[in-house]
Design an enzyme around this catalytic site. Structure first.
Site, mmCIF file in Angstrom:
data_model
loop_
_atom_site.group_PDB
_atom_site.id
_atom_site.type_symbol
_atom_site.label_atom_id
_atom_site.label_comp_id
_atom_site.label_asym_id
_atom_site.label_seq_id
_atom_site.Cartn_x
_atom_site.Cartn_y
_atom_site.Cartn_z
ATOM 1 N N ALA A 48 0.790 -1.238 0.000
ATOM 2 C CA ALA A 48 0.000 0.000 0.000
ATOM 3 C C ALA A 48 0.819 1.284 0.000
ATOM 4 C CB ALA A 48 -0.906 0.007 1.238
ATOM 5 N N ALA A 111 4.812 -9.031 3.757
ATOM 6 C CA ALA A 111 3.448 -9.521 3.473
ATOM 7 C C ALA A 111 3.423 -11.021 3.168
ATOM 8 C CB ALA A 111 2.852 -8.752 2.296
ATOM 9 N N TYR A 223 0.015 -6.684 -16.365
ATOM 10 C CA TYR A 223 0.334 -5.848 -17.523
ATOM 11 C C TYR A 223 0.433 -6.738 -18.751
ATOM 12 C CZ TYR A 223 2.630 -2.540 -20.590
ATOM 13 O OH TYR A 223 2.916 -1.719 -21.654
ATOM 14 N N TYR A 233 8.209 -8.928 -21.204
ATOM 15 C CA TYR A 233 7.196 -8.855 -20.156
ATOM 16 C C TYR A 233 6.168 -9.986 -20.291
ATOM 17 C CZ TYR A 233 4.701 -6.941 -16.260
ATOM 18 O OH TYR A 233 4.137 -6.806 -15.012
ATOM 19 N N LYS A 242 2.644 -13.655 -14.015
ATOM 20 C CA LYS A 242 1.323 -13.023 -14.190
ATOM 21 C C LYS A 242 0.290 -14.046 -14.685
ATOM 22 C CE LYS A 242 2.443 -8.878 -12.830
ATOM 23 N NZ LYS A 242 1.971 -8.387 -11.530
ATOM 24 N N VAL A 268 5.720 4.785 -14.767
ATOM 25 C CA VAL A 268 6.979 4.805 -14.027
ATOM 26 C C VAL A 268 6.690 4.521 -12.561
ATOM 27 C CG1 VAL A 268 8.992 6.184 -13.391
ATOM 28 C CG2 VAL A 268 7.814 6.619 -15.560
#
Ligand code: NAD
Length: 388
Positions: A48, A111, A223, A233, A242, A268
């Site tokens: 966060a 986390a 993404y 990616y 992903k 960015v």
């Protein structure tokens, strides 16, 4: 002390508390200025303190008046070192939220660990009862398991090496880079760190503790991007992670809590700055999207996610049930202009082909530098507390 940016590679090792505070305030003011839908009231945001997670927290708090519980992994100031910008952002967010009468608490720690999951659950049980939204926005370089094994994620291709243009941001030089393929072990480690296992573990833990509403919604971010970035990616080691995150969304949904992947715009952030090839693409994309008047930052993206995609009747999804916040980035006219500039960009024409200034501006703002109204030559106290 007088706090100036100290950039090493693609990170800045200093952060400015007043600048971070001003930039958090700008994001809050943006959300306050927008109309809002009816949304969740008790929101857990994992990751966060920066980027998309911070913007999610601000949007939930200021669009819906939600109580927010944030999980961050940040460092306070110590001796001559400033705190991390995520620390300053969180301190600022909490102080604004409290002034505005909103519940906001933060847990600082890893986390991925059971200890932090237990701590968060006990705060939810004591303070909130149950959460009705969980945002999973971790971007981490490594993950340490309960038995002490550490997995490190890599940003490499899968299968073949890939050569394309990249930018050396320090020297403003465009050159070719070849990104080597990841090994099977590296791919597996990247999936461990950035895949869906931990997201599902969080939701399972919340369910087991009866700390999540049965009609709650959870969202994690991904993404896709255009062909030029795919080997790096979407089809690379991070893309495998992903894919695993997407598979986890289906499993979490099948197990009873509605889980969505939101495919966000390239921006960015501390994480994206580390990916080869992508920063050059981002700086061209900024140029084109700004020229077309459709550029957005994290806060505009998260505003749209929550108010126009997730909480506006039935969620707006694509054929694979994903939310597409990359809709503007992927428009044909935007992508064809980006492609044209990409094919002809060199170190010599960078200024006409890319928005490097915009890239740098966003990069420095990640660390609280370049905010309006801040005197960066003034003595500044780096010690800022968060009521943890
Ligand atoms: P970021 O680096 O700005 O933020 C990551 C957050 O995770 C930070 O608050 C950090 O403190 C926290 N974090 C990292 N490790 C942690 C840990 N072990 N425990 C607790 N908190 C931890 O990253 P971002 O770019 O906002 O990325 C968030 C998500 O959005 C990622 O899943 C990323 O892949 C995705 N995404 C990013 C982009 C982009 O262009 N930046 C685009 C689409 C999707």
């Amino acid at each position: 002390m007088i706090i100036k940016p100290k950039v090493r590679g693609f990170i800045c090792t200093t952060a400015h508390p007043d600048g971070c505070r001003a930039i958090v305030k700008e994001q809050i003011d943006y959300i306050k200025s927008q109309p809002h839908a009816n949304g969740p009231k008790k929101v857990l945001v994992i990751g966060a303190s920066m980027g998309y997670g911070l913007a999610s927290r601000i949007t939930a708090a200021y669009s819906f008046g939600a109580a927010t519980l944030g999980v961050i992994f940040d460092k306070p100031a110590s001796g001559a070192r400033t705190a991390s910008s995520g620390w300053y952002n969180t301190a600022a967010f909490e102080s604004f939220a409290h002034e505005d009468g909103l519940y906001a608490k933060t847990v600082n720690g890893d986390a991925y660990s059971q200890e932090i999951k237990d701590k968060v659950i006990s705060i939810i049980k004591n303070d909130l009862g149950k959460v009705d939204m969980v945002v999973y926005s971790l971007a981490a370089p490594r993950r340490t398991m309960a038995d002490g094994t550490t997995y490190t994620s890599v940003l490499k291709t899968v299968g073949e090496p890939y050569t394309n243009k990249t930018i050396d941001l320090k020297n403003r030089v465009v050159s070719n880079i070849t990104v080597e393929p990841a090994t099977e072990d590296e791919i597996a480690a990247t999936v461990k760190v950035m895949g869906g296992e931990d997201w599902k573990a969080w939701i399972d833990a919340l369910k087991e503790a009866d700390a999540i509403e049965s009609d709650a919604v959870t969202v994690a971010y991904s993404y896709i991007g255009p062909d030029i970035t795919h080997p790096m990616y979407a089809d690379g080691s991070i893309g495998k992670a992903k894919d695993d995150l997407f598979a986890a969304s289906k499993q979490i949904t099948a197990d009873g809590i509605k889980a969505y992947i939101s495919v966000n715009k390239a921006l960015v952030t501390q994480s994206s700055a580390a990916i080869p090839i992508v920063p050059l693409y981002i700086s061209i994309l900024y140029k084109v999207m700004k020229a077309h008047g459709v550029h957005e930052g994290c806060i505009e993206q998260m505003y749209r996610l929550m108010n126009q995609k997730l909480y506006c009747g039935d969620p707006v999804v694509d054929s694979e049930n994903r939310i597409r916040l990359d809709d503007l980035e992927m428009q044909d006219e935007i992508q064809s202009e980006v492609n044209g500039l990409w094919s002809t960009i060199t170190s010599e024409n960078l200024d006409t082909h890319a928005d490097l200034e915009g890239y740098y501006e966003d990069f420095y703002r990640l660390f609280g530098f370049g905010a309006k109204g801040i005197d960066y030559d003034a003595e500044t106290d780096p010690e800022v507390t968060i009521d943890l």
